[in-house]
Motif scaffolding. Structure first.
Motif, PDB file in Angstrom:
ATOM      1  N   VAL A  59       0.839  -1.202   0.000  1.00  0.00           N
ATOM      2  CA  VAL A  59       0.000   0.000   0.000  1.00  0.00           C
ATOM      3  C   VAL A  59       0.874   1.251   0.000  1.00  0.00           C
ATOM      4  N   LEU A  60       1.966   1.243   0.749  1.00  0.00           N
ATOM      5  CA  LEU A  60       2.879   2.381   0.756  1.00  0.00           C
ATOM      6  C   LEU A  60       3.531   2.562  -0.613  1.00  0.00           C
ATOM      7  N   PHE A  61       3.766   1.466  -1.312  1.00  0.00           N
ATOM      8  CA  PHE A  61       4.301   1.565  -2.668  1.00  0.00           C
ATOM      9  C   PHE A  61       3.296   2.249  -3.590  1.00  0.00           C
ATOM     10  N   LEU A  62       2.037   1.815  -3.529  1.00  0.00           N
ATOM     11  CA  LEU A  62       1.005   2.434  -4.354  1.00  0.00           C
ATOM     12  C   LEU A  62       0.789   3.887  -3.956  1.00  0.00           C
ATOM     13  N   TYR A  63       0.812   4.146  -2.653  1.00  0.00           N
ATOM     14  CA  TYR A  63       0.679   5.521  -2.170  1.00  0.00           C
ATOM     15  C   TYR A  63       1.843   6.375  -2.657  1.00  0.00           C
ATOM     16  N   GLY A  64       3.060   5.853  -2.523  1.00  0.00           N
ATOM     17  CA  GLY A  64       4.242   6.619  -2.893  1.00  0.00           C
ATOM     18  C   GLY A  64       4.284   6.976  -4.361  1.00  0.00           C
ATOM     19  N   THR A  65       3.971   6.020  -5.229  1.00  0.00           N
ATOM     20  CA  THR A  65       4.009   6.297  -6.663  1.00  0.00           C
ATOM     21  C   THR A  65       2.926   7.294  -7.065  1.00  0.00           C
ATOM     22  N   ALA A  66       1.721   7.105  -6.535  1.00  0.00           N
ATOM     23  CA  ALA A  66       0.628   8.019  -6.874  1.00  0.00           C
ATOM     24  C   ALA A  66       0.891   9.413  -6.320  1.00  0.00           C
ATOM     25  N   ASN A  67       1.337   9.477  -5.064  1.00  0.00           N
ATOM     26  CA  ASN A  67       1.521  10.776  -4.433  1.00  0.00           C
ATOM     27  C   ASN A  67       2.738  11.504  -4.988  1.00  0.00           C
ATOM     28  N   MET A 142       9.491  -0.069 -14.592  1.00  0.00           N
ATOM     29  CA  MET A 142       8.155   0.509 -14.685  1.00  0.00           C
ATOM     30  C   MET A 142       7.957   1.662 -13.695  1.00  0.00           C
ATOM     31  N   VAL A 143       8.722   1.694 -12.605  1.00  0.00           N
ATOM     32  CA  VAL A 143       8.494   2.709 -11.566  1.00  0.00           C
ATOM     33  C   VAL A 143       8.670   4.125 -12.100  1.00  0.00           C
ATOM     34  N   TYR A 203     -11.648   3.051 -17.857  1.00  0.00           N
ATOM     35  CA  TYR A 203     -12.026   3.238 -19.253  1.00  0.00           C
ATOM     36  C   TYR A 203     -12.551   4.631 -19.578  1.00  0.00           C
ATOM     37  N   ALA A 204     -13.003   5.380 -18.592  1.00  0.00           N
ATOM     38  CA  ALA A 204     -13.513   6.731 -18.836  1.00  0.00           C
ATOM     39  C   ALA A 204     -12.500   7.785 -18.401  1.00  0.00           C
ATOM     40  N   LEU A 205     -12.185   7.790 -17.126  1.00  0.00           N
ATOM     41  CA  LEU A 205     -11.186   8.711 -16.577  1.00  0.00           C
ATOM     42  C   LEU A 205     -10.003   7.846 -16.138  1.00  0.00           C
ATOM     43  N   PRO A 206      -8.936   7.798 -16.937  1.00  0.00           N
ATOM     44  CA  PRO A 206      -7.900   6.754 -16.774  1.00  0.00           C
ATOM     45  C   PRO A 206      -6.982   6.925 -15.572  1.00  0.00           C
ATOM     46  N   LEU A 207      -7.547   7.046 -14.383  1.00  0.00           N
ATOM     47  CA  LEU A 207      -6.729   7.155 -13.178  1.00  0.00           C
ATOM     48  C   LEU A 207      -6.072   5.831 -12.816  1.00  0.00           C
ATOM     49  N   ALA A 208      -6.627   4.733 -13.298  1.00  0.00           N
ATOM     50  CA  ALA A 208      -6.057   3.422 -12.996  1.00  0.00           C
ATOM     51  C   ALA A 208      -4.653   3.268 -13.563  1.00  0.00           C
ATOM     52  N   PHE A 209      -4.299   4.115 -14.532  1.00  0.00           N
ATOM     53  CA  PHE A 209      -2.987   4.006 -15.159  1.00  0.00           C
ATOM     54  C   PHE A 209      -1.943   4.878 -14.474  1.00  0.00           C
ATOM     55  N   VAL A 210      -2.362   5.562 -13.406  1.00  0.00           N
ATOM     56  CA  VAL A 210      -1.386   6.331 -12.620  1.00  0.00           C
ATOM     57  C   VAL A 210      -0.505   5.372 -11.835  1.00  0.00           C
ATOM     58  N   ASN A 211      -1.129   4.481 -11.071  1.00  0.00           N
ATOM     59  CA  ASN A 211      -0.322   3.540 -10.277  1.00  0.00           C
ATOM     60  C   ASN A 211      -0.943   2.154 -10.132  1.00  0.00           C
ATOM     61  N   TRP A 212      -2.227   2.016 -10.364  1.00  0.00           N
ATOM     62  CA  TRP A 212      -2.878   0.734 -10.119  1.00  0.00           C
ATOM     63  C   TRP A 212      -2.449  -0.319 -11.128  1.00  0.00           C
ATOM     64  N   GLN A 213      -2.701  -0.091 -12.406  1.00  0.00           N
ATOM     65  CA  GLN A 213      -2.343  -1.080 -13.412  1.00  0.00           C
ATOM     66  C   GLN A 213      -0.829  -1.312 -13.499  1.00  0.00           C
ATOM     67  N   PRO A 214      -0.015  -0.262 -13.654  1.00  0.00           N
ATOM     68  CA  PRO A 214       1.434  -0.519 -13.678  1.00  0.00           C
ATOM     69  C   PRO A 214       1.948  -1.033 -12.341  1.00  0.00           C
ATOM     70  N   GLY A 215       1.311  -0.630 -11.231  1.00  0.00           N
ATOM     71  CA  GLY A 215       1.730  -1.120  -9.926  1.00  0.00           C
ATOM     72  C   GLY A 215       1.520  -2.628  -9.788  1.00  0.00           C
ATOM     73  N   LEU A 216       0.444  -3.128 -10.349  1.00  0.00           N
ATOM     74  CA  LEU A 216       0.205  -4.570 -10.325  1.00  0.00           C
ATOM     75  C   LEU A 216       1.318  -5.317 -11.056  1.00  0.00           C
ATOM     76  N   TYR A 217       1.831  -4.718 -12.115  1.00  0.00           N
ATOM     77  CA  TYR A 217       2.938  -5.338 -12.843  1.00  0.00           C
ATOM     78  C   TYR A 217       4.193  -5.365 -11.978  1.00  0.00           C
ATOM     79  N   VAL A 218       4.516  -4.244 -11.347  1.00  0.00           N
ATOM     80  CA  VAL A 218       5.721  -4.177 -10.514  1.00  0.00           C
ATOM     81  C   VAL A 218       5.615  -5.143  -9.342  1.00  0.00           C
ATOM     82  N   LEU A 219       4.445  -5.221  -8.723  1.00  0.00           N
ATOM     83  CA  LEU A 219       4.238  -6.101  -7.573  1.00  0.00           C
ATOM     84  C   LEU A 219       4.008  -7.551  -7.975  1.00  0.00           C
TER      85      LEU A 219
END
Length: 262
Positions: A59-67, A142-143, A203-219
């Motif tokens: 969670v801190l990783f996802l928080y850190g990348t997004a923030n 990816m980071v 698919y509408a407002l692509p916030l998932a590509f900020v850290n969620w989708q690429p974060g899943l790849y890194v993790l």
């Protein structure tokens, strides 16, 4: 264009340093307020071992990348949310006759360099997560990609919200809910949200590509919502699409703008 931005940004930075005590207080206050988000995460994990299947470090990783992406955007282009003030007071008229991009002028106007402490706080959180997580080194490329793409995505959203002010004229609260709300939304695993919301921010407002989708790849984690694997790599694509949309919206807003006559 970049040199002009840097020159204007440096001008306001020098102005801020002229009041060193005020600068120091604001910098420390910004750091304390930003650290409150990490405190909330630590409080949550003081009472549980996982959040929607993710550990504290994940969670801190996802928080850190997004923030980190969000605070970089806030530092670089956060003043776009002041466009309504320029429209209402008529100072935007002056910007139109200058031989400099109106976007650059608005983004750098009264730039607050104390926001840099928030960037450092986000970088520290990300650095800690990377240090303690046992990640595959072959995925770490990816980071930086997700941080850069996330910064561009947030800046594009800020620009779109700014362009909306040419129509709304004086609705900064609505715009802030859109921009700062997006930053808050991306700080946690999307698996805590409902499926329909996640689809919307994919698919509408692509916030998932900020850290969620690429974060899943890194993790090296599967998407609990079952999105295809190739979605992990579409952050730069989403950023480019949003940049084009934001640029078009900004030009459209300029064309719709009518002078205050002041």
């Amino acid at each position: 264009m970049v040199s002009t931005y840097l020159l204007l940004a440096w001008t306001w930075t020098r102005a801020a340093f002229a009041y060193r005590a005020s600068f120091a207080i604001m910098a420390v206050l910004g750091l304390v307020l930003a650290s409150a988000d990490v405190a909330v995460i630590l409080i949550v994990f003081a009472n549980t071992t996982s959040l929607a299947g993710f550990s504290r470090e994940e969670v801190l990783f996802l928080y850190g990348t997004a923030n980190l992406a969000f605070t970089l955007c806030d530092l670089i282009a956060g003043n776009l949310d002041r466009i309504s003030q320029h429209i209402r007071t008529g100072t935007f008229d002056t910007m139109l006759i200058r031989p400099v991009s109106t976007w650059i002028q608005v983004a750098t106007d009264r730039m607050n360099p104390t926001r840099a402490t928030r960037v450092l706080q986000a970088a520290a959180a990300l650095g800690y997560a990377l240090a303690v997580l046992d990640l595959d080194g072959r995925r770490l490329w990816m980071v930086p990609v997700m941080v850069v793409s996330g910064t561009v995505i947030f800046a594009s959203l800020w620009t779109l919200a700014g362009a909306a002010q040419f129509v709304l004229t004086d609705a900064p609260e609505v715009v802030n809910a859109f921009t700062y709300g997006s930053g808050q939304l991306t700080q946690y695993p999307f698996s805590i949200y409902g499926r329909d919301l996640v689809r919307g921010v994919t698919y509408a407002l692509p916030l998932a590509f900020v850290n969620w989708q690429p974060g899943l790849y890194v993790l090296d984690r599967d998407d609990p919502f079952g999105t295809p694997g190739f979605m992990r790599f579409l952050g730069p694509v989403a950023a480019v699409v949003l940049v084009l949309a934001a640029a078009s919206a900004w030009r459209w807003g300029i064309r719709r703008y009518t002078s205050t006559g002041s």
